[in-house]
Design a protein around this motif. Structure first.
Motif, PDB file in Angstrom:
ATOM      1  N   TYR A 163      12.692 -11.526  -0.025  1.00  0.00           N
ATOM      2  CA  TYR A 163      12.659 -12.500  -1.115  1.00  0.00           C
ATOM      3  C   TYR A 163      13.559 -13.668  -0.748  1.00  0.00           C
ATOM      4  O   TYR A 163      14.655 -13.482  -0.199  1.00  0.00           O
ATOM      5  CB  TYR A 163      13.136 -11.873  -2.421  1.00  0.00           C
ATOM      6  CG  TYR A 163      13.198 -12.852  -3.579  1.00  0.00           C
ATOM      7  CD1 TYR A 163      12.051 -13.203  -4.281  1.00  0.00           C
ATOM      8  CD2 TYR A 163      14.407 -13.445  -3.941  1.00  0.00           C
ATOM      9  CE1 TYR A 163      12.097 -14.104  -5.334  1.00  0.00           C
ATOM     10  CE2 TYR A 163      14.467 -14.351  -5.003  1.00  0.00           C
ATOM     11  CZ  TYR A 163      13.309 -14.681  -5.688  1.00  0.00           C
ATOM     12  OH  TYR A 163      13.355 -15.579  -6.712  1.00  0.00           O
ATOM     13  N   ALA A 164      13.087 -14.881  -1.015  1.00  0.00           N
ATOM     14  CA  ALA A 164      13.875 -16.091  -0.795  1.00  0.00           C
ATOM     15  C   ALA A 164      13.916 -16.871  -2.099  1.00  0.00           C
ATOM     16  O   ALA A 164      12.878 -17.079  -2.755  1.00  0.00           O
ATOM     17  CB  ALA A 164      13.278 -16.935   0.322  1.00  0.00           C
ATOM     18  N   GLY A 165      15.120 -17.307  -2.492  1.00  0.00           N
ATOM     19  CA  GLY A 165      15.302 -17.925  -3.787  1.00  0.00           C
ATOM     20  C   GLY A 165      14.708 -19.308  -3.915  1.00  0.00           C
ATOM     21  O   GLY A 165      14.187 -19.678  -4.971  1.00  0.00           O
ATOM     22  N   ASN A 166      14.783 -20.114  -2.859  1.00  0.00           N
ATOM     23  CA  ASN A 166      14.266 -21.480  -2.926  1.00  0.00           C
ATOM     24  C   ASN A 166      12.743 -21.435  -2.779  1.00  0.00           C
ATOM     25  O   ASN A 166      12.210 -21.255  -1.681  1.00  0.00           O
ATOM     26  CB  ASN A 166      14.887 -22.332  -1.835  1.00  0.00           C
ATOM     27  CG  ASN A 166      14.603 -23.806  -2.028  1.00  0.00           C
ATOM     28  OD1 ASN A 166      13.783 -24.197  -2.859  1.00  0.00           O
ATOM     29  ND2 ASN A 166      15.273 -24.648  -1.268  1.00  0.00           N
ATOM     30  N   GLY A 167      12.046 -21.586  -3.876  1.00  0.00           N
ATOM     31  CA  GLY A 167      10.596 -21.430  -3.881  1.00  0.00           C
ATOM     32  C   GLY A 167      10.143 -20.073  -4.360  1.00  0.00           C
ATOM     33  O   GLY A 167       8.937 -19.833  -4.502  1.00  0.00           O
ATOM     34  N   GLU A 168      11.116 -19.174  -4.602  1.00  0.00           N
ATOM     35  CA  GLU A 168      10.803 -17.831  -5.095  1.00  0.00           C
ATOM     36  C   GLU A 168       9.684 -17.192  -4.271  1.00  0.00           C
ATOM     37  O   GLU A 168       8.700 -16.675  -4.807  1.00  0.00           O
ATOM     38  CB  GLU A 168      10.435 -17.869  -6.584  1.00  0.00           C
ATOM     39  CG  GLU A 168      11.564 -18.381  -7.468  1.00  0.00           C
ATOM     40  CD  GLU A 168      11.210 -18.336  -8.944  1.00  0.00           C
ATOM     41  OE1 GLU A 168      10.019 -18.144  -9.260  1.00  0.00           O
ATOM     42  OE2 GLU A 168      12.131 -18.485  -9.763  1.00  0.00           O
TER      43      GLU A 168
END
Length: 645
Positions: A163-168
């Motif tokens: 999971y990556a927060g920027n862009g979900e």
């Protein structure tokens, strides 16, 4: 864990290290700590290790020295190696050539290579081989899958979620296999979706996408030394947004079939025979109204690209010579129309983007390696390709036929137990592709009378392997006759020249710390009018420091990119694709990971730690004449959990 391109900034920290680069007074450390030799001409990534989130294979490649990539959206990073891109690179996915179905290159071949669905990727920079097909003047990219090996339990698996927060953005990957030394079945599934990310200034970038890939592989040992393997792979992309284009892509579907035979004769001068066939079919749609507010004129462009090919490769050992020889063939058909969409939904064809174009290439090749002395060897290769091009929906007779001769000669001399010198002379020939020959997109027109490009390259590389330190520096010159230049959206043949330097260094400071760095610089010029070639990446350097102790590892890299002022601007006299001169920038990335058990690990990181707003110099010009440098993501926190069994 993010792989880093390296920088020459190692010199700045050299003074704080008390030990010399190769210390004869520390033999025990040198024996225990032995970093793998690094090469400025070849890079390899183990894709089984935990990776930072990457939209596609093109984004993974950008972490390697000498490899850049142009961004049009969240996916579709188009790789550039040593200033060369598109069909000047041979990109091979598990033995198959895949040509994208978008004239605007929303889907370069690396789009269809979900990184974790392969075992490793090898990048060969420049021209050092003839066995991977014609052309490849900029380099060859090999995404490879290996035959699975099993222990007594007869199965193995890997599952990871990220999971990556920027862009979900989220990813889920499963790699499952069962079998024995008699045969196997393997399934790899990869699903990812992402929203729009924010750049370093907090502005939203239209970059969302959904993608899913599934691959089923079967293998059987049909004789003691013979394997037969087949696979089917599908990639499905939906709702892919492109801020760097006047259109988005509602879908892009790829289906690939592969069949391979691997036989190793016994008691013969022939050591190995590999026969491979493949087929790849891609259907793609782009339009300017499904995924964005519709304008006054609704346009759509359904396109397809179907490739059929194969290779026979024979490894021999004759009279003290290592010989590889064989034949390969590929046939690519591309169709595409540009349509005007009426309010009623009725579509009217405006032009043939690709007028039912078929390009066939058949090549005979051989390369031989011979050891002159214990410390030197010579390698030479040559190939002859017959090429035909045919467009069925053009009013004139625009067919073409070529016979192209390529080859190389490499001499490697070990100077002592630490240093070796390698020099290569080569000639490679690239035929014009379907877009360059035949595209019809209004102001953007192809030229069916183009001659093939002839690249004549010289490369000199010095390598060092001295215990705790290894490194390589390579300088190259590529003089091109009949370079296919896109100028003011028209194609013509000109004389061109590219030259540059790649540097890679790795230094094991002690049992836990490793410093690595590298530099990449390239310059391209039009010899006919002494102007710059456009879309040439600027000087790039990265310094990386990694730490590992027992089950814990951590690292960071500092990417430094200089300004690019050697440009050929769109709309200027030289008529290039550069949008502007690009300022330099620096970006810091951090990562860490911990092996919770032998089979369970967690990795996390922060990309663009200081939330820098920046854009890569490379950009694209779309079918509507728009040129945009798409901002890279701002600060991005990511995490990945991986389990093996």
């Amino acid at each position: 864990m993010r792989s880093a391109r390296r920088g020459f900034w190692i010199l700045a920290v050299y003074g704080v290290i008390n030990t010399p680069l190769w210390a004869d007074d520390q033999p025990m450390l040198i024996e225990v700590i032995k970093p793998l030799p690094v090469s400025a001409a070849e890079s390899e990534l183990n894709l089984n290790q935990p990776l930072a989130p990457a939209a596609d294979g093109g984004e993974v490649l950008r972490d390697l020295t000498g490899v850049s990539g142009s961004r049009m959206g969240g996916r579709g990073i188009d790789p550039v190696i040593r200033g060369q891109q598109q069909n000047r690179l041979n990109v091979i996915l598990d033995g198959a050539y895949i040509y994208g179905a978008c004239p605007n290159r929303m889907d370069p071949p690396t789009t269809y290579s979900a990184a974790e669905s392969y075992d490793r990727v090898v990048v060969l920079k420049g021209n050092h081989s003839v066995i991977y097909g014609p052309g490849g003047s900029g380099g060859t990219v090999l995404f490879e899958r290996e035959r699975p090996q099993f222990d007594a339990k007869g199965y193995r698996g890997k599952v990871s979620a990220g999971y990556a927060g920027n862009g979900e953005s989220s990813t889920l990957v499963a790699d499952l296999a069962a079998g024995s030394d008699r045969g196997y079945v393997r399934f790899i599934g990869d699903k990812a979706d992402a929203g729009n990310y924010e750049d370093g200034a907090g502005d939203e970038v239209r970059s969302s996408y959904e993608t899913e890939s599934n691959a089923l592989m079967l293998g059987a040992r049909v004789a003691d030394r013979t394997w037969l393997e087949g696979s089917y792979e599908q990639v499905r992309e939906e709702d892919v947004l492109f801020p760097g284009a006047g259109m988005d892509s509602p879908y892009s579907d790829a289906d690939t079939w592969r069949l391979k035979l691997d036989h190793q004769p016994q008691g013969s001068s022939i050591q190995r025979i590999r026969a491979e066939v493949y087929r790849a079919d891609i259907d793609h749609l782009m339009d300017n109204y499904s995924l964005r507010p519709a304008g006054m004129m609704r346009m759509a462009a359904p396109t397809s690209s179907d490739t059929l090919g194969g290779r026979l490769l024979i490894d021999s050992y004759i009279g003290g010579h290592q010989l590889q020889w064989g034949v390969d063939h590929q046939q690519n058909n591309r169709k595409g129309v540009r349509q005007m969409v009426m309010p009623s939904g009725m579509r009217m064809d405006v032009s043939d983007l690709w007028p039912d174009v078929t390009i066939e290439q058949t090549g005979l090749f051989a390369e031989v390696k011979h050891y002159l002395l214990a410390d030197s060897w010579l390698k030479a290769g040559g190939r002859l390709d017959h090429v035909t091009a045919d467009a069925k929906r053009t009013p004139a007779d625009d067919d073409a036929s070529e016979n192209n001769l390529s080859g190389f000669l490499t001499w490697n001399q070990r100077l002592d137990d630490r240093f070796s010198l390698q020099s290569t002379l080569s000639r490679s020939v690239r035929t014009a592709d379907a877009t360059e020959r035949y595209i019809d997109a209004g102001s953007w027109q192809g030229n069916p009378d183009l001659d093939p490009e002839i690249h004549q390259q010289m490369e000199l590389m010095l390598s060092a392997d001295a215990g705790r330190f290894s490194g390589s520096v390579s300088g190259y010159l590529d003089r091109v006759d009949d370079f296919i230049l896109r100028k003011n959206n028209r194609y013509s043949n000109v004389g061109a020249q590219l030259y540059g330097i790649d540097l890679e260094l790795a230094w094991q400071l002690d049992a836990n710390w490793r410093l690595s760095n590298g530099v990449s610089w390239v310059r391209g010029t039009n010899r006919d009018d002494d102007t710059n070639l456009s879309q040439i990446p600027p000087l790039t350097a990265t310094l990386a420091l990694d730490y590992q102790r027992d089950a814990f590892h951590a690292g960071g890299d500092w990417l430094l990119v200089s300004q690019q002022s050697d440009v050929c601007l769109a709309g200027s006299d030289c008529g290039g694709q550069d949008l502007q001169q690009t300022p330099g920038y620096g970006v810091v990335n951090l990562n860490a990971g911990y092996d919770i058990t032998a089979n369970l690990s967690v990795d996390a990181g922060i990309d663009n730690l200081f939330d820098k707003r920046y854009s890569d110099h490379l950009n694209r010009e779309d079918l509507l004449g728009n040129s945009v440098q798409v901002s890279e993501p701002g600060r991005n926190l990511w995490v990945r959990m991986s389990a093996r069994f």
